[in-house]
Design an enzyme around this catalytic site. Structure first.
Site, PDB file in Angstrom:
ATOM      1  CE  LYS A 285      -4.276  -1.868   1.391  1.00  0.00           C
ATOM      2  NZ  LYS A 285      -5.392  -1.766   2.653  1.00  0.00           N
ATOM      3  NE  ARG A 320      -7.404  -8.446  -0.402  1.00  0.00           N
ATOM      4  CZ  ARG A 320      -7.175  -7.493  -1.135  1.00  0.00           C
ATOM      5  NH1 ARG A 320      -6.407  -6.405  -0.698  1.00  0.00           N
ATOM      6  NH2 ARG A 320      -7.791  -7.193  -2.357  1.00  0.00           N
TER       7      ARG A 320
END
Length: 339
Positions: A285, A320
């Site tokens: 991210k 994840r």
């Protein structure tokens, strides 16, 4: 009131401290992980205390019970699980276009299973900041053939969607659970999930991928995210979704700045107060890029696993990731060191 467990102990040290009433087991792991201190967060105030001083206090009994008990499994296997990310999109932030064709996506999913993924999360709409929405028809065109082909592949199939219509078609095609970043904002989604009685991941986000950058104002990010997730749980339960089928994701990177992301990661253990299975999704991210410096997306995987490490404390959380082998290696090493 939120209690954040801290002062963690592992293995023999944890067992000794629990036996001598110096610590309590964390998340049902009596022989593996214990916490000896707590941070008590209430009305924006923080107090720090030793567990041994709180054993007999009725003020903390309900929260302590949740923190010391293993969360429900939400229809998935016991233990820490790796969820592999499969974006069947042309524009996802890390791997847009890489698995855009069904055949490429299917091959990639089988490789993830071979590498140790327990869950494959299939998405047909990019939700990166500023991404543009796609129609449910296009979303289904991308993912439904993949879901059908992967049924029986050896992993649980999750579909990453915020659209009730897509949820219904995906579940009919063989999906096992739904990953909803909007946490049931589509009015029909709760009904679809309730009728299917399947697990659902509810993520914290304010606004949507196009507007979430406007909603980063929090009095206390942990307290506010916690309260907003509580309301999402109640919404799900009121709609007929079993609480034990709810998995929670604090939404790292969604309507949060770098400081807020770090606060949630530092205090990730506090989400045990909510009594649901937890998912942590930080893979590649933007905040990693901003902290670690500019590099290729694939080079973010070391930082990804360090940022994911708070999830390992739980023993049955879900991580994840894009890079399944790196996650499996990290999990095995952590379990060997601290399990």
């Amino acid at each position: 009131m939120i209690i954040n467990p801290t002062g963690f102990l592992f293995g023999n040290s944890a067992q000794f401290a629990i036996k001598n009433k110096l610590a309590l087991p964390f998340a049902g792991q009596e022989k593996k992980v214990a916490f000896s201190m707590i941070e008590i967060i209430e009305n924006q105030k923080l107090e720090i205390g030793y567990v041994k001083d709180c054993f007999h206090s009725p003020l903390y009994s309900n929260q302590i019970r949740k923190i010391t008990t293993a969360s429900p499994l939400a229809g998935l296997p016991e233990g820490s699980l790796i969820m592999g990310i499969l974006n069947v999109t042309p524009d996802s932030f890390s791997d847009g276009g890489k698995h855009y064709s069904s055949s490429t996506a299917i091959r990639a999913a089988h490789k993830m299973v071979e590498d140790g993924a327990t869950v494959i999360d299939i998405g047909g709409e990019s939700t990166r900041p500023g991404s543009q929405p796609v129609s449910t028809e296009e979303e289904c065109r991308r993912i439904i053939p993949v879901v059908k082909s992967l049924k029986g592949c050896g992993a649980y199939l999750s579909v990453d969607t915020r659209h009730a219509e897509t949820m219904k078609y995906a579940l009919d095609a063989g999906a096992d659970l739904i990953n909803d970043i909007s946490a049931l904002d589509d009015r029909e989604s709760a009904q679809v999930i309730s009728q299917a009685q399947c697990p659902v991941i509810l993520m914290h986000m304010r606004g949507n991928p196009q507007t979430m950058h406007q909603y980063k104002n929090y009095n206390n990010v942990l307290v506010d995210v916690f309260a907003e997730l509580q309301r999402k749980i109640q919404k799900a339960v009121n709609a007929g979704i079993r609480r034990e089928n709810v998995i929670l994701d604090p939404g790292i990177g969604f309507a949060k700045n770098n400081f807020q992301n770090m606060e949630l990661l530092k205090k990730f253990a506090a989400f045990a107060n909510l009594g649901c299975r937890l998912l942590l999704a930080v893979s590649r991210k933007r905040f990693i890029r901003e902290i670690a410096g500019k590099m290729n997306f694939e080079e973010y995987d070391v930082a990804t696993m360090i940022a994911s490490s708070p999830a390992f404390y739980f023993g049955n959380s879900i991580i994840r990731v894009h890079n399944v082998p790196a996650a499996v290696q990290s999990m095995k090493m952590w379990q060997t060191l601290y399990g």
